[in-house]
Design a protein around this motif. Structure first.
Motif, mmCIF file in Angstrom:
data_model
loop_
_atom_site.group_PDB
_atom_site.id
_atom_site.type_symbol
_atom_site.label_atom_id
_atom_site.label_comp_id
_atom_site.label_asym_id
_atom_site.label_seq_id
_atom_site.Cartn_x
_atom_site.Cartn_y
_atom_site.Cartn_z
ATOM 1 N N GLU A 155 0.757 -1.099 -0.014
ATOM 2 C CA GLU A 155 0.036 0.228 0.106
ATOM 3 C C GLU A 155 1.029 1.151 -0.104
ATOM 4 N N MET A 156 0.355 2.418 -0.671
ATOM 5 C CA MET A 156 1.296 3.290 -1.168
ATOM 6 C C MET A 156 1.176 4.269 -0.174
ATOM 7 N N TYR A 157 0.300 4.458 0.821
ATOM 8 C CA TYR A 157 0.016 5.677 1.668
ATOM 9 C C TYR A 157 1.282 6.095 2.269
ATOM 10 N N LYS A 158 2.145 5.292 2.966
ATOM 11 C CA LYS A 158 3.391 5.554 3.708
ATOM 12 C C LYS A 158 4.232 6.296 2.732
ATOM 13 N N GLN A 159 4.229 5.828 1.587
ATOM 14 C CA GLN A 159 5.335 6.161 0.426
ATOM 15 C C GLN A 159 4.770 7.419 0.056
ATOM 16 N N TYR A 160 3.635 7.539 -0.011
ATOM 17 C CA TYR A 160 3.281 9.195 -0.399
ATOM 18 C C TYR A 160 3.672 10.049 0.440
ATOM 19 N N ARG A 161 3.442 9.883 1.877
ATOM 20 C CA ARG A 161 4.099 10.823 2.811
ATOM 21 C C ARG A 161 5.616 10.941 2.757
ATOM 22 N N TYR A 162 6.236 9.797 2.521
ATOM 23 C CA TYR A 162 7.672 9.876 2.322
ATOM 24 C C TYR A 162 8.035 10.555 1.238
ATOM 25 N N VAL A 163 7.507 10.552 0.050
ATOM 26 C CA VAL A 163 7.649 11.334 -1.157
ATOM 27 C C VAL A 163 7.621 12.679 -0.876
ATOM 28 N N ARG A 164 6.364 13.017 -0.383
ATOM 29 C CA ARG A 164 6.030 14.259 -0.040
ATOM 30 C C ARG A 164 7.336 15.137 0.863
ATOM 31 N N ASN A 165 7.610 14.298 1.874
ATOM 32 C CA ASN A 165 8.799 15.012 2.776
ATOM 33 C C ASN A 165 10.065 15.150 2.035
ATOM 34 N N VAL A 166 10.529 14.066 1.192
ATOM 35 C CA VAL A 166 11.632 14.168 0.416
ATOM 36 C C VAL A 166 11.452 15.612 -0.613
ATOM 37 N N LEU A 167 10.238 15.539 -1.405
ATOM 38 C CA LEU A 167 10.474 16.561 -2.176
ATOM 39 C C LEU A 167 10.383 18.060 -1.574
ATOM 40 N N ASP A 168 9.725 18.299 -0.369
ATOM 41 C CA ASP A 168 9.724 19.416 0.133
ATOM 42 C C ASP A 168 11.223 19.631 0.535
ATOM 43 N N GLU A 169 12.133 18.702 1.019
ATOM 44 C CA GLU A 169 13.470 18.934 1.164
ATOM 45 C C GLU A 169 14.266 19.390 0.151
ATOM 46 N N GLU A 170 13.918 18.569 -0.948
ATOM 47 C CA GLU A 170 14.787 18.636 -2.299
ATOM 48 C C GLU A 170 14.021 19.558 -3.279
ATOM 49 N N GLN A 171 14.054 20.854 -3.131
ATOM 50 C CA GLN A 171 13.016 21.630 -4.120
ATOM 51 C C GLN A 171 14.080 22.175 -5.069
ATOM 52 N N ASP A 172 15.516 22.133 -4.991
ATOM 53 C CA ASP A 172 16.190 22.854 -5.932
ATOM 54 C C ASP A 172 17.193 21.737 -6.910
ATOM 55 N N VAL A 173 16.644 20.642 -6.977
ATOM 56 C CA VAL A 173 17.212 19.679 -7.734
ATOM 57 C C VAL A 173 16.876 19.947 -9.347
ATOM 58 N N LYS A 174 17.932 19.740 -10.020
ATOM 59 C CA LYS A 174 17.889 19.642 -11.514
ATOM 60 C C LYS A 174 16.730 18.757 -12.082
ATOM 61 N N TRP A 175 16.684 17.829 -11.561
ATOM 62 C CA TRP A 175 15.619 16.634 -12.281
ATOM 63 C C TRP A 175 15.430 15.671 -10.948
ATOM 64 N N THR A 176 14.267 15.051 -11.129
ATOM 65 C CA THR A 176 13.772 14.021 -10.252
ATOM 66 C C THR A 176 13.369 12.627 -11.063
#
Length: 218
Positions: A155-176
């Motif tokens: 189930e992806m709910y925990k991973q959705y929250r994980y991705v949200r936190n990672v993207l919040d921390e890594e907003q200046d990368v050139k590509w994802t």
């Protein structure tokens, strides 16, 4: 861009790495076509390996390892289905992982694991994954490119929250880059994956998946 793949790919992504050639100062003709290196200062290369299971032929993956060593990417990532699995026989699971890791030991660069349904189909296999590889989803960054490796078998709910936190921390990368086994973007009823897509929508990104044993670009 979202891609479901079964081929061995060599991908270039924007990031500063390489250096210029140093050559002799020769007058007249020179013994090279040009000095425009493939790995220019704005690029690096990584390889993606896909499903090895579901009727794999002996020797093919070993040959792919040899070709990877010839290609010399900076590292290799996977989209899962690395062993045949689908068993609760611990000895068989261990033997299959030992065989696969024997191939990986011959790689001359790092390899990043990701679980497919053949690798993570029951609790015994999930426990074996955790014992050998730790987390079943994670991220890393290389030369300002963010890589997010997810587990589509749970189930992806925990991973959705994980991705949200990672993207919040890594907003200046050139590509994802997102790596996942099942192409959830083609399957109904995956609301938490769609929520992840919404998070990615405003940034430059690519999703790679396997599972379908087809080469398809979405």
């Amino acid at each position: 861009m979202r891609v479901s793949i079964v081929l061995l790919l060599l991908i270039s992504s924007l990031a500063p790495v390489a250096q210029d050639f140093e050559v002799e100062n020769l007058e007249g003709p020179v013994p090279w076509s040009n000095l425009k290196a493939n790995n220019k200062s704005e690029r690096f290369q990584f390889a993606i390996v896909t499903d090895r299971t579901g009727g794999h032929r002996p020797g093919v993956f070993r040959d792919a390892i040899n070709k990877l060593n010839l290609l010399q990417p900076e590292f290799v990532v996977s989209v899962g289905d690395l062993i045949e699995g689908y068993t609760e026989d611990r000895e068989r699971i261990a033997a299959e992982w030992n065989e696969f890791n024997g191939f990986i030991d011959n790689l001359q660069m790092p390899f990043f694991y990701l679980p497919g349904n053949h690798d993570y189909s029951n609790k015994v296999m999930a426990d074996e994954w955790e014992k050998r590889f730790g987390p079943d989803y994670y991220h890393f960054k290389y030369q300002d490119v963010l890589f997010i490796c997810l587990n589509s078998n749970v189930e992806m709910y925990k991973q959705y929250r994980y991705v949200r936190n990672v993207l919040d921390e890594e907003q200046d990368v050139k590509w994802t880059i997102v790596l996942i086994h099942h192409p959830l973007f083609t399957l109904p009823g995956n609301e938490n994956w769609y929520r992840i897509e919404e998070l990615l929508k405003e940034r430059k990104h690519t999703v790679f998946a396997g599972h379908n044993h087809r080469y398809v670009k979405y």
